[in-house]
Design a protein around this motif. Structure first.
Motif, short mmCIF file in Angstrom:
data_model
loop_
_atom_site.label_atom_id
_atom_site.label_comp_id
_atom_site.label_asym_id
_atom_site.label_seq_id
_atom_site.Cartn_x
_atom_site.Cartn_y
_atom_site.Cartn_z
N MET A 2 42.61 31.26 45.49
CA MET A 2 42.52 30.78 44.12
C MET A 2 41.73 31.74 43.23
O MET A 2 41.98 31.85 42.04
CB MET A 2 41.88 29.38 44.08
N TYR A 26 33.28 12.24 46.99
CA TYR A 26 34.32 11.21 47.05
C TYR A 26 34.78 10.94 45.62
O TYR A 26 34.40 9.95 45.01
CB TYR A 26 33.77 9.94 47.70
N PRO A 27 35.56 11.87 45.06
CA PRO A 27 35.97 11.66 43.67
C PRO A 27 36.94 10.50 43.55
O PRO A 27 37.73 10.26 44.47
CB PRO A 27 36.65 12.98 43.30
N ARG A 43 44.97 34.78 35.77
CA ARG A 43 45.08 33.97 34.56
C ARG A 43 44.02 34.36 33.53
O ARG A 43 44.30 34.43 32.33
CB ARG A 43 44.96 32.48 34.91
N HIS A 88 37.11 19.63 50.44
CA HIS A 88 38.13 19.65 49.39
C HIS A 88 38.89 20.97 49.35
O HIS A 88 40.06 20.99 49.00
CB HIS A 88 37.49 19.37 48.04
N ARG A 122 45.54 16.47 47.95
CA ARG A 122 44.66 17.29 47.12
C ARG A 122 45.28 18.67 47.02
O ARG A 122 46.07 19.08 47.89
CB ARG A 122 43.25 17.31 47.68
N PRO A 123 44.98 19.40 45.92
CA PRO A 123 45.66 20.68 45.70
C PRO A 123 45.64 21.59 46.93
O PRO A 123 46.65 22.20 47.26
CB PRO A 123 44.88 21.29 44.54
N LEU A 136 39.41 26.18 37.91
CA LEU A 136 40.20 25.23 38.70
C LEU A 136 39.27 24.09 39.10
O LEU A 136 38.26 24.31 39.78
CB LEU A 136 40.75 25.90 39.96
N PHE A 167 39.40 19.92 40.55
CA PHE A 167 40.32 18.95 41.17
C PHE A 167 40.35 17.64 40.40
O PHE A 167 41.35 16.96 40.34
CB PHE A 167 39.94 18.70 42.62
N VAL A 168 39.20 17.28 39.83
CA VAL A 168 39.12 16.06 39.03
C VAL A 168 38.52 16.48 37.70
O VAL A 168 37.61 17.30 37.67
CB VAL A 168 38.18 15.02 39.66
N SER A 169 39.02 15.92 36.61
CA SER A 169 38.47 16.33 35.32
C SER A 169 36.99 16.00 35.31
O SER A 169 36.57 14.95 35.79
CB SER A 169 39.21 15.65 34.18
N TYR A 185 41.57 28.96 50.94
CA TYR A 185 42.10 28.46 49.67
C TYR A 185 41.30 29.01 48.50
O TYR A 185 41.86 29.51 47.53
CB TYR A 185 42.07 26.92 49.68
N MET A 233 30.53 12.88 43.99
CA MET A 233 30.82 14.31 43.98
C MET A 233 31.77 14.64 45.14
O MET A 233 32.73 15.39 44.99
CB MET A 233 29.55 15.13 44.16
N ASP A 282 52.05 23.00 40.29
CA ASP A 282 51.72 24.41 40.08
C ASP A 282 51.70 25.03 41.47
O ASP A 282 50.78 24.79 42.26
CB ASP A 282 50.33 24.48 39.41
N THR A 326 39.72 9.65 37.13
CA THR A 326 39.21 9.35 35.80
C THR A 326 40.42 9.04 34.91
O THR A 326 41.56 9.16 35.36
CB THR A 326 38.46 10.56 35.19
N LYS A 334 41.73 10.75 32.86
CA LYS A 334 42.60 11.93 32.74
C LYS A 334 43.61 12.04 33.88
O LYS A 334 44.68 12.60 33.70
CB LYS A 334 41.76 13.20 32.72
N GLU A 335 43.25 11.53 35.04
CA GLU A 335 44.18 11.64 36.17
C GLU A 335 45.19 10.51 36.17
O GLU A 335 46.12 10.52 36.98
CB GLU A 335 43.41 11.62 37.50
N THR A 341 48.62 26.91 42.88
CA THR A 341 47.36 26.23 43.21
C THR A 341 47.56 24.95 44.01
O THR A 341 46.62 24.44 44.60
CB THR A 341 46.62 25.82 41.92
N GLY A 342 48.76 24.41 43.99
CA GLY A 342 49.00 23.14 44.67
C GLY A 342 48.62 21.94 43.84
O GLY A 342 48.75 20.79 44.26
N LYS A 343 48.15 22.19 42.61
CA LYS A 343 47.75 21.08 41.76
C LYS A 343 48.99 20.54 41.05
O LYS A 343 49.88 21.31 40.71
CB LYS A 343 46.76 21.61 40.72
N VAL A 370 44.33 33.99 42.00
CA VAL A 370 45.20 33.33 41.01
C VAL A 370 44.48 33.20 39.66
O VAL A 370 45.04 33.49 38.60
CB VAL A 370 45.64 31.94 41.52
N TYR A 371 43.23 32.78 39.72
CA TYR A 371 42.50 32.56 38.47
C TYR A 371 42.03 33.87 37.84
O TYR A 371 41.86 33.93 36.62
CB TYR A 371 41.38 31.53 38.67
N MET A 401 43.12 12.11 45.97
CA MET A 401 41.78 12.68 46.11
C MET A 401 40.81 11.93 47.02
O MET A 401 39.87 12.53 47.52
CB MET A 401 41.16 12.84 44.73
#
Ligand SMILES: Cc1cc2nc3c(=O)[nH]c(=O)nc-3n(C[C@H](O)[C@H](O)[C@H](O)COP(=O)(O)OP(=O)(O)OC[C@H]3O[C@@H](n4cnc5c(N)ncnc54)[C@H](O)[C@@H]3O)c2cc1C
Lengths: 790, 301
Positions: free
Chosen positions: B281, A713-714, B288, B272, A776-777, B196, B198-200, B277, A711, A651, A717, A719-720, A654-656, B284-285, A694
């Motif tokens: 964002m 240091y993710p 959306r 992060h 990372r994004p 947004l 970064f990790v679910s 950024y 938090m 994307d 999961t 999902k990733e 966003t860089g994601k 951007v959001y 990440m």
């Protein structure tokens, strides 16, 4: 063959999945005391004084131990830096607690032992440490500059060692090349996080001078030796038990400061002492990994053939542990240029100490950095020449008929068939289709990219004068009733080696796998072995299991022949029976043959030695520690490899990015159990994704660790982590009797390189170069912004 | 009762006294008595981790989970009232809320993971006031009214004024959040929350809530945007003349996003995501969220 090659469910699954597995943290002998460590708040400081008076008043506190009280216990080092003296390697004595000065935030200074964890923790919070804070050095390149603070006062600087690896004639290669390119690649500091933190329970019996030590470890036997040597207890009075381990990843290779401290405390206090790390302690003091910069130049011709390369590697070691972290950048160095035939190179590795948590062994162990570097180079060359990235790799691969292939003074690759593996990956991934999909998507403003990477995963490490070697042992005992007990020196941190061993034993002994029980991780039961690391369980343990089962089977065959009044060579064995080849109705069960050995030593079993127990050691034949006439050696003994292909969609706002498809075709030699192998690859790729996207351990300029919880240091999961398509090509190891090559580190090595390749490809319109992780994004977004500005 | 059982079970290192009152009055009395030394325990998904890490060490913990009245969602003609102990998953799944204020369900469904959504409560999340939390921008955009109670006094504060700073709210040490009142959105009004992460399961790097009302011609009648995660408290913009009466089209959206960006002066920055950024964002959001809300205003999804 009935079991080997099949998807046999892991024996450890039911206890692990139902929560019945017992870990070190579940063990609490009567009278247990609990330990808690006071850890350094500063990265670099001299300790002026420690005041424990407030802490000692907390009810339930039994001991407050400071570093000076451990001066008699310098930790025995299972891997010596001595062989690297010619390269300047230094030494550092490590004590269980800080003596003199602290060298990283989180280093243990005081050990509190109390009747409860809460009392220990409360007392720990009341210990007053008087620090003389010194300037910290946190950047390795700064650390080399004159006048930089010194991490070790008695060294002449912060350079731990300078190690060369040179081959061919680099200058000539650069002189005649049509093209050269230079750039740098950087892998951040990150590390594995086992769900089970480190846990130790020491139970010292004062009357018997006997220590039982329960540890979440990867090497019970070496740990026993380390404890005996460090604590000066006779080794036959030390028993190490490794219960279930909830993940090791190399990070539980002994010895740790806390591990020794817990044992010493139990000896001093005469009571069991227990310690279970908290997550922040694992992140801060459990050992870090990676943190390498690679400055490189590459020379190549217009046909895509790489002629030479020059690489300077800067490795940030942090401080030093007795664990083998400092070997990690060496492994990168001696395995370059991985799977590619680059006949001229000059590599220089600088290992530098800083005020950070020491490097520790972490799955991948430097191989991922070598892979990342070579794969980025392949993509760069392809892009520079406008060639396809698959073709450029095919062009440079070591051809299948070149094996065994010496690639450095220290390394000979055993076998491999890289073009076949990559070709299969291209088919499974549907490369051509994705090239089209990518083009179509681009027209619609969508940024799909394809990643390509080829990993070399050297396994079976064999490091001279250390406990990191390729021999191991299996003891098999067949009971009179034909039931089989197997004891191994290899261990399983949750990944099912016991099952694979049982498969090999069942097949070769000719019994049902249900009749096989495997014991591991208890030094009083198992033959001396080196545990698990470097994908060695099948290489060394599986081989020993095979040899031991064959020997017992032949003994049983003799007795069976006598029972059947036949000749041993006329018998076949399977399904728990010997039968006569020509007349299969004439048969005898293994149970009856076993019974005969125990009950009929003077008639049916007259020509065999009584007993059905055997221990076999297997030693990999292809390590070479006495240099040959050219001065060359061989350190690693097995070379699994794999092709990774993936598709991602970025994307660009966003860089994601999402991973749309992920394919691994691996070649770990003979696959003993596809389910276990695929499990290893799933986990390896997942950890690779974590490191690629990440995970990062970030220090402030003062040396404070900023990432001390999940938090900050993710980790990935479910999902990733994408669904993966996994296939196997089998090029058997010429050196193991099973043909297995090891698979413990496959997947993690190639995943970061594959994702970097994919993201760069997705953003090719912008001319983005991906030379650094984690992706990372925010970093990907910035790459896009910067490229757009140009 | 003091929680100090000895042995190894506990992870919270500081002992504390625990109360489990059955009525609001009892809870308020305890709160009035212990004030700064006390903490309300709702779902425990922020308080307990903080106690584990030693960031807060209350001497008294007042567990309000036994107060039955605090777990309801009520609806009348114009308004929905949510009690503070309603769990995130209930808000994510509630038919009433999904129908009347879709973005509130949307925000709840993005909080943490399944376990956190089943324990954590809306009241706790709001009172904790993490700048990266999801409800704050949604409630601010909706101009939700927060009912606050102490032993002596009841007062109402708009969600737009409730969040003072990171982890700091209007609440005084002796006050309890008793209810959240939200006006139902009208006809041709759409809401959307876009996050947004970064990790679910992670907190919002940016979370934008948008409320868009369109007139019969599809022109903007009302527009509120609230941005979470970017500054220490949610940034809420109620758009006026410039944008009202215009069509939802690129130029309008760009102007809206520009306005949001301009309003951000001190963006949060961490390892992060840096300030620049986050600010980008937010734009951007915003785009959306506004597009999605506008689509919903027209009856779409
Ligand atoms: C891993 C993880 C991920 C998370 N991810 C997200 C996320 O993505 N988005 C998000 O928004 N949140 C997230 N959270 C936070 C979560 O939403 C918490 O549930 C919420 O912040 C606190 O609600 P609680 O009911 O658990 O409150 P508690 O933890 O019990 O209390 C929180 C604070 O509010 C006070 N309090 C509680 N109720 C009241 C009341 N009625 N009146 C006055 N004061 C009160 C408490 O005293 C305490 O100070 C996450 C939490 C975790 C652990």
């Amino acid at each position: 063959m009935r079991y080997v090659g099949n998807r046999i469910t892991k024996f450890s699954d039911p206890p692990l999945l139902t929560g019945r597995a017992r870990y070190a943290g579940d063990i609490t002998p009567p009278g247990t005391l609990y330990a808690c460590f006071v850890r350094s708040k500063y990265a670099h400081a001299r300790i002026r004084g420690i005041d424990t008076s407030r802490a000692s008043r907390v009810p339930g506190v039994r001991a407050l131990i400071i570093g000076d009280e451990f001066l008699d216990y310098p930790i025995f080092q299972p891997i010596s830096t001595k062989p690297y003296k010619p390269y300047g390697a230094k030494e550092a004595t490590v004590y269980p607690l800080v003596v003199g000065k602290v060298r990283f935030v989180g280093e243990p200074i005081v050990m509190v032992v109390a009747e409860s964890r809460i009392a220990a923790a409360e007392a720990a919070s009341l210990v007053d440490v008087d620090y003389d804070v010194l300037p910290a050095v946190v950047d390795p390149e700064e650390a080399l500059k004159p006048g930089a603070p010194k991490v070790y006062d008695h060294w002449d600087g912060n350079l731990f060692m300078k190690f060369p690896s040179e081959w061919g004639d680099v200058d000539a290669a650069f002189g005649k090349a049509e093209y050269t390119l230079s750039d740098s690649v950087r892998i951040q500091r990150f590390t594995g996080q086992a769900l089970e933190p480190r846990a130790y329970v020491a139970d010292y019996n004062t009357i018997e001078n006997h220590l039982t030590f329960y540890s979440s470890t990867q090497q019970p036997h070496p740990l026993r030796t380390i404890l005996a040597e460090t604590l000066k207890i006779p080794e036959n009075q030390v028993r190490v038990v490794q219960p279930y381990v909830g993940g090791g990843f190399g990070l539980k290779i002994p010895p740790f400061q806390e591990e020794i401290a817990v044992a010493v405390a139990s000896v001093k206090l005469g009571r069991p002492v227990k310690w279970v790390a908290e997550r922040w302690e694992e992140l801060m003091a459990g050992g870090h990994a990676r943190d390498q910069r690679h400055y490189f130049e590459v020379a190549f011709n217009s046909d895509g053939k790489i002629l030479g390369m020059k690489v300077r590697i800067i490795a940030d070691m942090g401080a030093l542990f007795p664990t083998p972290g400092w070997g990690m950048p060496l492994v990168t160095t001696i395995h370059l240029p991985t799977v590619y035939k680059v006949e001229n190179y000059r590599i220089e590795l600088l290992e530098i100490v800083t005020n950070k948590n020491p490097l520790n062994a972490y799955r991948g162990y430097g191989k991922e950095c070598a892979c990342f570097l070579m794969e980025r180079i392949m993509d760069m060359v392809a892009r520079r020449l406008g060639k396809d990235r698959i073709d450029i790799r095919m062009k440079n691969f070591i051809p299948p008929n070149d094996f065994p292939a010496r690639i450095s003074r220290y390394t000979v690759l055993d076998s491999g068939n890289y073009p076949t593996v990559l070709k299969r990956a291209v088919e499974v991934f549907e490369y051509e289709k994705w090239l089209k999909l990518k083009e179509e998507a681009r027209k619609k403003g969508r940024y799909i990219g394809i990643g390509v990477a080829y990993e070399l995963t050297p396994e079976g490490a064999c490091i001279p004068g250390s406990f990191f070697l390729q021999y191991d042992a299996v003891t098999i005992k067949v009971a009179p009733t034909g039931k089989v007990l197997v004891y191994t020196g290899i261990t399983s941190p949750g990944n099912g080696q016991e099952t694979a061993i049982a498969q090999i034993v069942a097949d070769n002994l000719g019994v049902s796998i249900d009749d096989v029980v495997v014991y591991q991780g208890d030094t009083d039961l198992c033959p001396y072995g080196l545990g698990n690391f470097s994908g060695r369980s099948m290489i060394s343990g599986g081989s020993a299991a095979l040899l031991a089962s064959i020997e017992l089977r032949e003994k049983l065959r003799k007795v069976a022949a006598r029972i059947l009044e036949s000749r041993p060579e006329d018998l076949e064995v399977s399904d728990g029976k010997f039968y006569v080849k020509e007349v299969p109705e004439r048969q005898v069960t293994i149970r009856d043959a076993a019974f005969a050995i125990y009950k009929n030593p003077y008639d049916l079993a007259i020509d065999v030695e009584p007993g059905l127990e055997i221990t076999k050691y297997f030693k990999m034949p292809n390590a070479l520690h006495i240099p040959d006439e050219s001065g060359y050696t061989r350190t690693y003994t097995s070379f699994p490899n794999a092709a990774h292909l993936c598709a991602v969609e970025v994307d660009i706002e966003t860089g994601k990015f999402d991973i749309l498809k992920y394919v691994v075709v691996d070649d770990c030699g003979k696959v003993i159990n596809p389910m276990i192998v695929e499990g290893q690859l799933h986990g390896g790729v997942a950890q690779g994704i974590g490191g690629a996207i990440m995970e990062e351990l970030v220090y402030s300029s003062a040396g404070q660790l900023l990432t001390t919880t999940f938090m900050d240091y993710p980790i990935p999961t479910a999902k990733e982590v994408p669904d993966m398509i996994i296939e196997h090509v089998e090029t058997p190891s010429p050196y193991t009797p099973t043909g297995a090559k090891g698979v413990g580190e496959s997947g993690i090595v190639g995943a970061p390189a594959c994702l970097a390749s994919a993201v760069e490809d997705a953003l090719s319109d912008f001319g983005v170069k991906v030379m650094e992780t984690p992706l990372r994004p925010s970093r990907v977004w910035r790459l896009i912004q910067e490229a757009r500005k140009k | 009762m003091a929680v100090n059982t000895g042995g190894e079970k506990e992870v919270i290192h500081q002992p504390f006294e625990y109360f489990a009152p059955k009525t609001i009055n009892e809870a308020l009395k305890l709160l009035n008595k212990y004030r700064e030394d006390a903490k309300i325990l709702a779902g425990g998904q922020s308080l307990v981790p903080m106690m584990n890490l030693g960031i807060v060490s209350p001497k008294y913990v007042i567990d309000i989970n036994n107060i039955g009245k605090l777990s309801e969602i009520r609806e009348n003609k114009n308004q929905i009232t949510i009690a503070p102990l309603v769990r995130h998953y209930e808000i994510a799944e509630s038919k009433i809320i999904k129908r009347a204020i879709p973005m509130l369900s949307e925000a709840a469904s993005h909080i943490g993971d399944m376990h956190i959504r089943h324990r954590g409560t809306i009241g706790g999340a709001i009172c904790h006031a993490d700048p990266a939390a999801d409800y704050a921008p949604v409630l601010a955009a909706l101009d939700a009214k927060l009912e606050i109670q102490s032993v002596k006094r009841r007062r109402i504060v708009s969600a737009r004024n409730f969040f003072k700073d990171a982890f700091t709210t209007e609440l005084k040490p002796n006050e309890l959040l008793k209810a959240i009142h939200i006006q139902k959105v009208g006809q041709r009004t759409g809401t959307a929350y876009q996050k947004l992460e970064f990790v679910s399961g992670g907190y919002a790097v940016v979370g934008v809530a948008a409320l868009v009302a369109l007139d019969g011609e599809g022109l903007i009648e009302k527009l509120v945007v609230s941005v979470g995660g970017v500054e220490r408290r949610p940034i809420t913009i109620v758009f006026n003349g410039d944008v009202l009466g215009r069509k939802i089209e690129n130029a309008t959206i760009e102007e809206i996003c520009g306005a949001v960006k301009d309003k951000i002066s001190e963006p949060l920055s961490d390892i992060h995501a840096d300030g620049e950024y986050r600010r980008s964002m937010a734009a951007v959001y915003t785009k959306r969220a506004v597009l999605k809300a506008a689509n919903r205003a027209l009856g779409g999804e």
